[in-house]
Design an enzyme around this catalytic site. Structure first.
Site, PDB file in Angstrom:
ATOM      1  N   SER A 274       0.857  -1.187   0.000  1.00 55.52           N
ATOM      2  CA  SER A 274       0.000   0.000   0.000  1.00 55.52           C
ATOM      3  C   SER A 274       0.892   1.236   0.000  1.00 55.52           C
ATOM      4  O   SER A 274       1.701   1.406  -0.914  1.00 55.52           O
ATOM      5  CB  SER A 274      -0.955  -0.028   1.202  1.00 55.52           C
ATOM      6  OG  SER A 274      -1.854   1.065   1.162  1.00 55.52           O
ATOM      7  N   THR A 275       0.801   2.093   1.006  1.00 49.98           N
ATOM      8  CA  THR A 275       1.558   3.342   1.036  1.00 49.98           C
ATOM      9  C   THR A 275       3.053   3.073   0.907  1.00 49.98           C
ATOM     10  O   THR A 275       3.625   2.315   1.661  1.00 49.98           O
ATOM     11  CB  THR A 275       1.294   4.093   2.354  1.00 49.98           C
ATOM     12  OG1 THR A 275      -0.101   4.153   2.590  1.00 49.98           O
ATOM     13  CG2 THR A 275       1.889   5.480   2.298  1.00 49.98           C
TER      14      THR A 275
ATOM     15  N   HIS B 253      -2.619  -1.212  -3.401  1.00 49.76           N
ATOM     16  CA  HIS B 253      -3.752  -0.299  -3.285  1.00 49.76           C
ATOM     17  C   HIS B 253      -3.529   0.889  -4.217  1.00 49.76           C
ATOM     18  O   HIS B 253      -2.618   1.695  -4.001  1.00 49.76           O
ATOM     19  CB  HIS B 253      -3.900   0.193  -1.841  1.00 49.76           C
ATOM     20  CG  HIS B 253      -4.187  -0.891  -0.863  1.00 49.76           C
ATOM     21  ND1 HIS B 253      -3.982  -0.753   0.491  1.00 49.76           N
ATOM     22  CD2 HIS B 253      -4.658  -2.157  -1.033  1.00 49.76           C
ATOM     23  CE1 HIS B 253      -4.330  -1.871   1.114  1.00 49.76           C
ATOM     24  NE2 HIS B 253      -4.741  -2.739   0.201  1.00 49.76           N
TER      25      HIS B 253
ATOM     26  N   MET C 110       0.056   1.204   4.967  1.00 49.45           N
ATOM     27  CA  MET C 110      -0.666   1.458   6.210  1.00 49.45           C
ATOM     28  C   MET C 110      -1.838   0.498   6.332  1.00 49.45           C
ATOM     29  O   MET C 110      -2.345  -0.045   5.353  1.00 49.45           O
ATOM     30  CB  MET C 110      -1.147   2.908   6.270  1.00 49.45           C
ATOM     31  CG  MET C 110      -2.255   3.292   5.316  1.00 49.45           C
ATOM     32  SD  MET C 110      -2.764   5.012   5.585  1.00 49.45           S
ATOM     33  CE  MET C 110      -4.125   5.137   4.435  1.00 49.45           C
TER      34      MET C 110
ATOM     35  N   ASP D 144      -4.568  -4.710   5.828  1.00 48.55           N
ATOM     36  CA  ASP D 144      -5.121  -5.542   4.765  1.00 48.55           C
ATOM     37  C   ASP D 144      -4.161  -6.672   4.418  1.00 48.55           C
ATOM     38  O   ASP D 144      -2.977  -6.449   4.157  1.00 48.55           O
ATOM     39  CB  ASP D 144      -5.381  -4.693   3.522  1.00 48.55           C
ATOM     40  CG  ASP D 144      -5.970  -5.503   2.370  1.00 48.55           C
ATOM     41  OD1 ASP D 144      -6.722  -6.456   2.646  1.00 48.55           O
ATOM     42  OD2 ASP D 144      -5.660  -5.182   1.199  1.00 48.55           O
TER      43      ASP D 144
END
Length: 348
Positions: A167-168, A193, A287, A290
């Site tokens: 993600s991030t 993501h 972050m 998930d």
């Protein structure tokens, strides 16, 4: 606890006003200043010493990317890009992440209260995460990439599929990993993501840069050595089995863990159709949590698992969550993940 100091940089007075109102509605974020162009922002950064900057890509006198490049070279600090959700704008946003921006958010297009509330909530979360992110000077990151020797393998006798969640900070972590893999790399599937219009640009960018084939997921792609498949933005990546081969399914089902694509959806689909003993699961920077619970299911079913360590992660959220659940065999620095992937992909 002190508030997070934010400087808003955008040439639109309407956007500056909107962003200020969003931050003013919180108890932990303080707008210390606004700037209509990067040259004004440069002076305000010196005066106000913000914790986080929100930055538009397209601005007068100096575009946002040039400003970001200068900033990350001279005074690296957390930046959240506020961009337009278009295919045309995707390459610029990905370039901003490559330069060192922590995250990005797309300006809301519709005027519906629900969409604006979702945007406001996401923006504040991204600023909070950015305030805790690890940001390094551009030269540090690039010197690591240019001095590393790229592994060249001659034997592609892979026993396992590599499944990666991120993600991030993930777009650049993925690029870092692929930069050290050979053209005949293990079969790799990735859920990052990312918005719908950005995933095609990401896949194209990586495909042009590295020797292996990198594709945005579509239905019925074969999962095979030398190929990296990246989930479509706004769609889950799932799989079906035909004999010993796996093929992709692009799924427009509901979000899982607030995300689509979801790492959990991909991990669970692989567990169902391939079984844990055919998999290596990797959790990169990001972050939230998930994929952490699904990674534990993979681990317990015989998958080999690893996660990016805290020191090399932009945000140690998803890897930490998986580690704390006992889903991770090893914590590995980002620069060591590619070689471990190749090694583990050959293990029965």
């Amino acid at each position: 606890m002190s508030k997070i100091k934010v400087l808003i940089i955008d040439d639109s007075a309407l956007i500056r006003k909107m962003l200020r109102e969003v931050f003013d509605s919180t108890e932990d974020i303080d707008v210390v200043g606004v700037a209509s162009d990067p040259l004004i922002a440069r002076d305000k950064i010196k005066q106000l010493n913000p914790d986080v900057i929100t930055l538009d890509v397209e601005m007068p006198r100096m575009d946002g990317l040039q400003f970001l490049s200068n900033l990350m070279r001279l005074r690296p600090m957390p930046v959240v890009m506020v961009s337009t959700l278009t295919e045309k704008g995707a390459p610029e946003t990905l370039e901003a992440l490559e330069m060192g921006a922590v995250d990005y958010i797309c300006k809301p297009k519709a005027q519906s209260p629900d969409e604006f509330y979702e945007f406001a909530e996401a923006l504040c979360d991204k600023v909070r995460i950015a305030s805790q992110a690890r940001v390094v000077a551009v030269e540090t990151t690039r010197s690591q990439k240019t001095t590393r020797v790229v592994t060249r393998e001659t034997n592609d006798n892979y026993k396992r599929i590599i499944a990666v969640g991120s993600s991030t900070g993930g777009t650049e972590a993925i690029s870092e990993v692929l930069s050290s893999l050979p053209v005949n790399c293990p079969p790799i599937v990735i859920s990052q993501h990312i918005p719908e219009v950005f995933s095609a640009s990401l896949a194209k960018r990586l495909d042009n840069r590295y020797p292996m084939e990198v594709l945005e997921a579509r239905n019925d792609l074969e999962v095979t050595p030398g190929r990296v498949i990246i989930a479509q933005g706004g769609r889950h990546l799932r799989f079906r089995r035909k004999g010993d081969q796996l093929f992709t399914i692009v799924d427009d089902g509901p979000k899982q863990n607030l995300h689509k694509p979801s790492v959990e959806a991909m991990f669970d689909s692989l567990l169902q159709v391939a079984g844990g003993k055919r998999l290596v699961a990797v959790m990169l920077t990001g972050m939230g949590a998930d994929g952490a619970v699904a990674m534990k299911r993979l681990h317990d079913a015989g998958a080999l698992t690893m996660a990016q360590d805290e020191a090399s992660s932009v945000v140690w959220g998803m890897p930490k969550s998986a580690y704390e659940l006992g889903a991770v065999d090893e914590l590995i620095p980002l620069t060591g993940i590619a070689s471990e992937m190749i090694k583990k992909a050959r293990l029965i």
